[in-house]
Design an enzyme around this catalytic site. Structure first.
Site, PDB file in Angstrom:
ATOM      1  CB  ALA A  66      18.429  13.527  10.581  1.00  0.00           C
ATOM      2  N   GLY A 109      21.031  10.487   7.323  1.00  0.00           N
ATOM      3  CA  GLY A 109      21.274  11.813   6.749  1.00  0.00           C
ATOM      4  C   GLY A 109      22.750  12.090   6.508  1.00  0.00           C
ATOM      5  CD  GLU A 112      19.077  10.654   3.327  1.00  0.00           C
ATOM      6  OE1 GLU A 112      19.026  11.184   4.459  1.00  0.00           O
ATOM      7  OE2 GLU A 112      18.058  10.251   2.724  1.00  0.00           O
ATOM      8  CD  GLU A 132      17.743   6.896   6.883  1.00  0.00           C
ATOM      9  OE1 GLU A 132      18.227   5.788   6.524  1.00  0.00           O
ATOM     10  OE2 GLU A 132      18.173   7.985   6.475  1.00  0.00           O
TER      11      GLU A 132
HETATM   12  N1  CO8 Z   1      20.938  11.510  16.415  1.00  0.00           N
HETATM   13  C1  CO8 Z   1      21.132  11.947  17.682  1.00  0.00           C
HETATM   14  N2  CO8 Z   1      22.118  11.505  18.484  1.00  0.00           N
HETATM   15  C2  CO8 Z   1      22.951  10.567  17.982  1.00  0.00           C
HETATM   16  C3  CO8 Z   1      22.815  10.061  16.686  1.00  0.00           C
HETATM   17  C4  CO8 Z   1      21.759  10.584  15.870  1.00  0.00           C
HETATM   18  N3  CO8 Z   1      21.555  10.209  14.589  1.00  0.00           N
HETATM   19  N4  CO8 Z   1      23.768   9.139  16.480  1.00  0.00           N
HETATM   20  C5  CO8 Z   1      24.492   9.076  17.606  1.00  0.00           C
HETATM   21  N5  CO8 Z   1      24.001   9.936  18.528  1.00  0.00           N
HETATM   22  C6  CO8 Z   1      24.499  10.167  19.892  1.00  0.00           C
HETATM   23  C7  CO8 Z   1      24.098   9.045  20.827  1.00  0.00           C
HETATM   24  O1  CO8 Z   1      22.769   9.222  21.292  1.00  0.00           O
HETATM   25  C8  CO8 Z   1      25.147   9.193  21.906  1.00  0.00           C
HETATM   26  O2  CO8 Z   1      24.776  10.271  22.731  1.00  0.00           O
HETATM   27  P1  CO8 Z   1      24.840  10.108  24.361  1.00  0.00           P
HETATM   28  O3  CO8 Z   1      26.312   9.923  24.636  1.00  0.00           O
HETATM   29  O4  CO8 Z   1      24.295  11.401  24.843  1.00  0.00           O
HETATM   30  O5  CO8 Z   1      24.041   8.902  24.686  1.00  0.00           O
HETATM   31  C9  CO8 Z   1      26.386   9.625  21.141  1.00  0.00           C
HETATM   32  O6  CO8 Z   1      25.919  10.137  19.897  1.00  0.00           O
HETATM   33  C10 CO8 Z   1      27.340   8.483  20.840  1.00  0.00           C
HETATM   34  O7  CO8 Z   1      26.615   7.470  20.185  1.00  0.00           O
HETATM   35  P2  CO8 Z   1      26.617   5.944  20.684  1.00  0.00           P
HETATM   36  O8  CO8 Z   1      26.822   5.863  22.152  1.00  0.00           O
HETATM   37  O9  CO8 Z   1      25.363   5.296  20.122  1.00  0.00           O
HETATM   38  O10 CO8 Z   1      27.904   5.400  19.930  1.00  0.00           O
HETATM   39  P3  CO8 Z   1      28.206   3.904  19.471  1.00  0.00           P
HETATM   40  O11 CO8 Z   1      29.635   3.879  19.051  1.00  0.00           O
HETATM   41  O12 CO8 Z   1      27.758   2.928  20.474  1.00  0.00           O
HETATM   42  O13 CO8 Z   1      27.274   3.666  18.173  1.00  0.00           O
HETATM   43  C11 CO8 Z   1      26.281   4.273  16.066  1.00  0.00           C
HETATM   44  C12 CO8 Z   1      27.504   4.400  16.999  1.00  0.00           C
HETATM   45  C13 CO8 Z   1      26.176   2.822  15.573  1.00  0.00           C
HETATM   46  C14 CO8 Z   1      26.523   5.186  14.860  1.00  0.00           C
HETATM   47  C15 CO8 Z   1      25.008   4.671  16.829  1.00  0.00           C
HETATM   48  O14 CO8 Z   1      25.217   5.925  17.458  1.00  0.00           O
HETATM   49  C16 CO8 Z   1      23.794   4.801  15.971  1.00  0.00           C
HETATM   50  O15 CO8 Z   1      23.219   3.804  15.574  1.00  0.00           O
HETATM   51  N6  CO8 Z   1      23.362   6.050  15.670  1.00  0.00           N
HETATM   52  C17 CO8 Z   1      22.161   6.319  14.935  1.00  0.00           C
HETATM   53  C18 CO8 Z   1      22.340   6.044  13.448  1.00  0.00           C
HETATM   54  C19 CO8 Z   1      21.045   6.278  12.728  1.00  0.00           C
HETATM   55  O16 CO8 Z   1      20.045   5.636  12.951  1.00  0.00           O
HETATM   56  N7  CO8 Z   1      21.038   7.255  11.781  1.00  0.00           N
HETATM   57  C20 CO8 Z   1      19.861   7.626  11.031  1.00  0.00           C
HETATM   58  C21 CO8 Z   1      19.139   8.756  11.726  1.00  0.00           C
HETATM   59  S1  CO8 Z   1      17.571   9.154  10.963  1.00  0.00           S
HETATM   60  C22 CO8 Z   1      18.038  10.046   9.598  1.00  0.00           C
HETATM   61  O17 CO8 Z   1      19.174  10.348   9.379  1.00  0.00           O
HETATM   62  C23 CO8 Z   1      16.915  10.463   8.696  1.00  0.00           C
HETATM   63  C24 CO8 Z   1      17.356  11.510   7.694  1.00  0.00           C
HETATM   64  C25 CO8 Z   1      16.113  12.106   7.064  1.00  0.00           C
HETATM   65  C26 CO8 Z   1      16.413  13.404   6.310  1.00  0.00           C
HETATM   66  C27 CO8 Z   1      16.767  14.581   7.166  1.00  0.00           C
HETATM   67  C28 CO8 Z   1      15.619  15.100   7.996  1.00  0.00           C
HETATM   68  C29 CO8 Z   1      15.916  16.287   8.796  1.00  0.00           C
END
Ligand code: CO8
Length: 258
Positions: A66, A109, A112, A132
């Protein structure tokens, strides 16, 4: 196919391919993207010419979760009244079979969403997980339930409490995904599975999907009751008569969906 859309839709005969299209944000599932996805899924569900839907992601992720930026300052009341999570139920409610072709990260998400689909195939570089816990929250769109049913309680607990991810290969070992392929053949593999399903009776496919879902979501007793109801119901279909007659006549069946 519209290039600006958050979800790209390509129709190939009876197969619809929906591509999550926010690659710069690793296809983070913003409310607008989820709305767009639901709009496409429901349009496919209502279109008799489409029999199978494939969901994949543009770029190096299926979906990295998400949209954290859209949730960071939310209050519980914002989360409740926006219907942000409640609307995800409409994804799981699609009646036609949905194949997730996971091309990279399927996290939070994103994992999911894949698990709301009916069949998951993955490219060799895919990663699955519910990270999460690293954000101070827990999965909210089914992760604690569906991942636990897929991996078993102990491995799922480890992943959900540590935020660790698993590889496509491990997901295959546990039965979370049914096939792992090189990235360049992922979509073709999804198409192959979709074409096979598209050649079956769409009524039988939908009622089979409903019954199998019951196995994961209810008790065996309730599931058996739905299975039997659907089994009986199909004897009212022209497709059942055609399927059995074709077998007897040693020819391929021609299913009409009636
Ligand atoms: N949300 C928003 N932006 C994201 C997300 C995300 N989940 N994941 C990546 N991005 C963005 C980054 O902020 C970055 O943007 P910018 O270039 O503007 O800084 C861009 O995507 C590229 O990401 P990274 O630079 O971080 O890329 P890496 O290769 O270094 O890392 C990862 C890749 C490991 C996947 C890393 O991006 C990461 O850890 N992402 C987050 C993963 C995460 O925590 N997911 C869970 C989110 S919470 C959730 O899903 C709850 C669901 C609940 C139900 C639904 C409710 C609505």
């Amino acid at each position: 196919m519209s290039e600006e859309s958050l979800v790209l839709s390509t129709i190939e005969g009876p197969i619809a391919i929906l591509t999550l299209n926010r690659p710069q944000a690793l296809n983070a599932l913003s409310p607008a993207l989820i709305d767009d996805l639901i709009r496409h899924l429901e349009a496919c569900d209502a279109d008799d010419s489409i029999r199978v839907i494939i969901i994949t992601g543009a770029g190096r992720a299926f979906a990295a979760g998400a949209d954290i930026k859209a949730m960071a300052n939310a209050t519980p009341i914002d989360m409740l009244t926006s219907g942000m999570i409640a609307r995800w139920a409409r994804i799981a409610a699609v009646r036609k079979p949905v194949i997730a072709a996971v091309n990279g990260y399927a996290l939070g998400g994103g994992c999911e969403l894949a698990m709301m689909c009916d069949i998951i195939i993955a490219s060799e570089n895919a990663q699955f997980g519910q990270p999460e816990i690293n954000l101070g929250i827990i999965p909210g769109a089914g992760g604690t339930q569906r991942l636990t049913r897929a991996l078993g309680p102990y491995r799922a607990m480890e992943l959900i409490l540590t935020g660790a991810t698993i590889s496509a290969q491990e997901a295959l070992t546990h039965g979370l995904v049914c096939r792992v392929c090189p990235p360049e053949s992922l979509l073709d593999e999804a198409r192959r599975i979709a074409q096979t399903i598209a050649a079956k009776s769409p009524l039988a496919v939908q009622l089979a999907k409903e019954a199998v879902r019951m196995a994961a979501e209810t008790t065996v007793r309730e599931g058996l009751a739905i299975e039997l109801r659907n089994f009986y119901l199909l004897f009212a279909s022209a497709d059942q008569k055609e399927g059995m007659q074709a077998f007897i006549e040693k020819r391929a069946p021609n299913f009409s969906g009636r």
